[in-house]
Design an enzyme around this catalytic site. Sequence first.
Site, PDB file in Angstrom:
ATOM      1  N   ARG A  17      10.430  44.313  25.713  1.00  0.00           N
ATOM      2  CA  ARG A  17       9.068  44.361  25.188  1.00  0.00           C
ATOM      3  C   ARG A  17       8.712  43.128  24.371  1.00  0.00           C
ATOM      4  O   ARG A  17       7.570  42.649  24.425  1.00  0.00           O
ATOM      5  CB  ARG A  17       8.884  45.640  24.363  1.00  0.00           C
ATOM      6  CG  ARG A  17       8.891  46.905  25.199  1.00  0.00           C
ATOM      7  CD  ARG A  17       8.945  48.160  24.346  1.00  0.00           C
ATOM      8  NE  ARG A  17      10.226  48.324  23.685  1.00  0.00           N
ATOM      9  CZ  ARG A  17      10.516  49.305  22.828  1.00  0.00           C
ATOM     10  NH1 ARG A  17       9.584  50.205  22.541  1.00  0.00           N
ATOM     11  NH2 ARG A  17      11.706  49.392  22.277  1.00  0.00           N
TER      12      ARG A  17
ATOM     13  N   CYS B 144       2.900  48.453  27.758  1.00  0.00           N
ATOM     14  CA  CYS B 144       4.022  48.247  28.681  1.00  0.00           C
ATOM     15  C   CYS B 144       4.386  49.542  29.395  1.00  0.00           C
ATOM     16  O   CYS B 144       3.977  49.789  30.531  1.00  0.00           O
ATOM     17  CB  CYS B 144       5.213  47.673  27.924  1.00  0.00           C
ATOM     18  SG  CYS B 144       5.598  48.528  26.373  1.00  0.00           S
TER      19      CYS B 144
ATOM     20  N   TYR C 217      18.589  58.405  35.545  1.00  0.00           N
ATOM     21  CA  TYR C 217      18.085  58.027  36.858  1.00  0.00           C
ATOM     22  C   TYR C 217      19.118  58.431  37.914  1.00  0.00           C
ATOM     23  O   TYR C 217      20.164  59.005  37.599  1.00  0.00           O
ATOM     24  CB  TYR C 217      17.790  56.534  36.902  1.00  0.00           C
ATOM     25  CG  TYR C 217      16.620  56.108  36.035  1.00  0.00           C
ATOM     26  CD1 TYR C 217      15.329  56.049  36.551  1.00  0.00           C
ATOM     27  CD2 TYR C 217      16.807  55.754  34.702  1.00  0.00           C
ATOM     28  CE1 TYR C 217      14.259  55.646  35.760  1.00  0.00           C
ATOM     29  CE2 TYR C 217      15.739  55.357  33.899  1.00  0.00           C
ATOM     30  CZ  TYR C 217      14.471  55.310  34.442  1.00  0.00           C
ATOM     31  OH  TYR C 217      13.416  54.925  33.656  1.00  0.00           O
TER      32      TYR C 217
ATOM     33  N   GLN D 245      18.279  43.374  39.319  1.00  0.00           N
ATOM     34  CA  GLN D 245      18.745  44.705  38.950  1.00  0.00           C
ATOM     35  C   GLN D 245      18.339  45.673  40.060  1.00  0.00           C
ATOM     36  O   GLN D 245      17.146  45.884  40.282  1.00  0.00           O
ATOM     37  CB  GLN D 245      18.150  45.162  37.626  1.00  0.00           C
ATOM     38  CG  GLN D 245      18.677  46.526  37.175  1.00  0.00           C
ATOM     39  CD  GLN D 245      17.795  47.187  36.125  1.00  0.00           C
ATOM     40  OE1 GLN D 245      16.717  47.655  36.430  1.00  0.00           O
ATOM     41  NE2 GLN D 245      18.272  47.204  34.882  1.00  0.00           N
TER      42      GLN D 245
ATOM     43  N   CYS E 226       0.352  44.147  27.445  1.00  0.00           N
ATOM     44  CA  CYS E 226       0.928  44.133  26.099  1.00  0.00           C
ATOM     45  C   CYS E 226      -0.191  44.306  25.101  1.00  0.00           C
ATOM     46  O   CYS E 226      -1.262  43.694  25.233  1.00  0.00           O
ATOM     47  CB  CYS E 226       1.665  42.818  25.840  1.00  0.00           C
ATOM     48  SG  CYS E 226       2.327  42.692  24.153  1.00  0.00           S
TER      49      CYS E 226
ATOM     50  N   GLU F  80     -13.815  38.380   6.110  1.00  0.00           N
ATOM     51  CA  GLU F  80     -13.087  39.629   5.913  1.00  0.00           C
ATOM     52  C   GLU F  80     -13.450  40.197   4.536  1.00  0.00           C
ATOM     53  O   GLU F  80     -13.299  39.507   3.516  1.00  0.00           O
ATOM     54  CB  GLU F  80     -11.580  39.378   6.000  1.00  0.00           C
ATOM     55  CG  GLU F  80     -10.689  40.513   5.518  1.00  0.00           C
ATOM     56  CD  GLU F  80     -10.985  41.856   6.172  1.00  0.00           C
ATOM     57  OE1 GLU F  80     -11.039  42.868   5.448  1.00  0.00           O
ATOM     58  OE2 GLU F  80     -11.170  41.891   7.406  1.00  0.00           O
TER      59      GLU F  80
END
Length: 637
Positions: free
Chosen positions: A314, A344, A164, A93, A356, A406
Site C-alpha cells: 500500500r 486499494c 486462499y 507471484q 489510492c 485556512e
Amino acid sequence: MLTMQPIKIGNLSLKNRFVMAAMGPELGNFDDRTVDYYLRRAQGGASMILINVIATEAIEGHGPSATLTADSFDGFKRLVDEAHKYDCKICIQIMPGAGLGMKAKGREKPASASSMPLYPGSELSYEALTKDEISFIQGEVCKTVRLAHQAGADAVELHAYGGYLTDKFMTPRWNNREDEYGGSFENRMRFLNELIEGIQQEAGSSFPLIVKFTPCHFMPAELGYREMAEGIQIARMLEQKGVHALHIDAGCHDNWYMAMPPIYQQEAVPQLLAARTIKEKTSLPIITNGRLGDIGKAESAIKEGYTDIVGVARAFLADPDFPNKVLEHRTDEIRSCIYCNEGCIKSVVEGQSIRCAVNPYAGFESIKKLEPVQQGQKVLVIGAGPGGCQAALSAAEAGHDVEIWERTDKIGGNFHNACLPAFKRDGEKLLQYYKVALKNYKVRVKYGKEATAHEVLAYNPDLVIHATGASPLKPRSIPGIDKPHVAAATDVLQNHVYIGDHIVIIGAGLVGCETALVLAHAGKKVTLVEMAEKVLPEPVFIQNAMMLEQMLQHPGITVRTSCRLASIEDRSVVLQHAEGEESLLCDNVVLAMGFRPNKALFEELEDQLRIVNVGDSVQVRKVLDAVHEAHDAIAML
C-alpha cells in the site's frame, strides 16, 4: 540505513531491502496502463516487484489477478525489460487459485480443496476439486512459469497463504479430503509440494523460488486453523525442497484485517512475530509485510531480526518514490499511506481498478498526468484539509500561483481530528507530508484566515477551490441539546471540553465508535447509543470494521442499538426504544450524529467567479473522494 543494503535470494541480487508486495490491481492484462503502473514503482526505487497472476481462469473465472498467456506475453516482457533499466527485478507471484467462492461460467458450484459450506451457516457450498482438475491447475502453473522465464522474469513466488486455495489444501480447517490430498501432514502438503516440483522442473532448481505462506492463522487451533508449530514444520519442509526464500504472512479471511492491517493496527503487526519465529528456525532469507511502509518500523524489523527483506504494497501506492527518498535522505518528503484500505483493497474487491486515497496518480499513471502550463493562473484554495492540500499541490505542480486560506491554526480539517486517537496517530504523517510539500512547492498558506465572499472577490483569483469540509450536526429539535455538558465528538477528541466519568455518546458511526474507544482507554464509562440496529450503520470496509468491532469489546463500553435520543436532562438522557422510554445517568453527552457540508460560501460565490466545490463540502465522504476531486478540478484548468 539497513533497508538500503543489498541482499541476495539464491543467485538473485537485490539493490535494497524494499520489495513491492503483490496486489491484484484489476487494471488490465499487462496492457499499457498496467505496465505503466508497475514501472512507476520500479522508477521509484523498488528493488523487486512481485506481480500477482492467477494460473488459470478456467476454474474460478475472472478476478482481480492478471493472467500471463500468449496474448499478454508481449506486455509482460516489456514490463520486465523496462524494469531492468531501473535495476528493479521482476518476480511473478503465481496464484494456483483463490478458493474464495468464485466460479467460472458453466460451473454449478465454486471449487475448493474440499466440499463444504462457503462459510459456517452458509447455504452455498464448495465442491471439491477433482484429481484431474488439480492436475490441470498444476499444469497451468507450469505454463505460467515457462512464459515468465521466457520473458526474462527474475524469480517466481508461489502464492500459498491466507486461506486462499493452496492454503486451503494445507489446512485442516478447509481440507476434509479422504484421498492422498487430505488427512496427514504429508497429504495436506502434497498439492504445494507438487507445485514446487513442477516449477523446479520447468525453470530449473537454481531459478529463484519464493513461497508465500502463513505459519500461523492466529485463530483457534481447535477449529482446524494452523498453529505456529506446524508453520515451523512447513518452513523446514520448504527449505528441504530447495526453496530460496520464504515470504511470511499472518491471518486469513476469517480475520482478514491481519493480512492487510488497517490504521487501527498501530503496534507491530502479527506478521513480524511469525516472520522472526520462522527466521530463527531456517537459514532462508525471510520477506514479510504489514504496515512496513513506515520507514522506522521497517528499519527496526531488520535490525531486531524479524525479517531480512521488507515487503511493502500500500505504501508503494501512496508514494512510489519512497525508496529513492530514503536513499536520498528525504524521508520527510514521503507521502505516507493512511491504511484506510478504501482506494486499494476495497476498490479491487468491488471490481474496480486499484486507486489510492492520498495519491491521485496511483493506477492512473498514464491517464492523470498534469501538463505544465505556459501561463500560470491565480488559484485560491479555501480550506487546508486533504482536499485543499491536494488541490494546492496539483495546482503548484502544474505551474499555477497558489494560496491557501485556512480558518484554523493547522492543516488537516476533520482529518486532523480523525488522527488524534492514539490508535490512528500514523495518519498525522500525511499531514506532515503536506506541510513539507506545500513549502517545497512554495504554496502560501495563511492560517487563521476566515474566507468571506467580499475578501475572495477582492483577491480576484482565476479559480477558487472550495474545500471547507463539514461541521458536526446538532439537531435543534432535541430538548436540552444546548446544555453546557453537551459537546461535539470533534471537540472531545481535541480536548477542548471537560469530560466527566460517565459518558453517553449519541451515534455509533465511525466517529462515535472511535470517540468511545478514546474515552474508554482514558478510564471513562461509556454508553454508545445508536438509532440503527447495529453499530457502524454507514458503510465501512469490512477489514476496518472487523478490527474496530473487535476493539469495541472493551469493558468500559456499553452499546445500545435501536435507541433514539428523546431529550437531554441535566444529569441524564432519555432514550426511546421498542419497550418505551428509559433514562440513563451521565456526566456528559457527546454528539456524534454526523456532519453537514459547509456550502454557504460556495453558494454565495458560485455565480460570481469560477469556483469548484470538492470533498466534504460537497457531500460527507472519504479522504479518497476529496483528494481525487481536488486533483481532477486542477487538471481541468
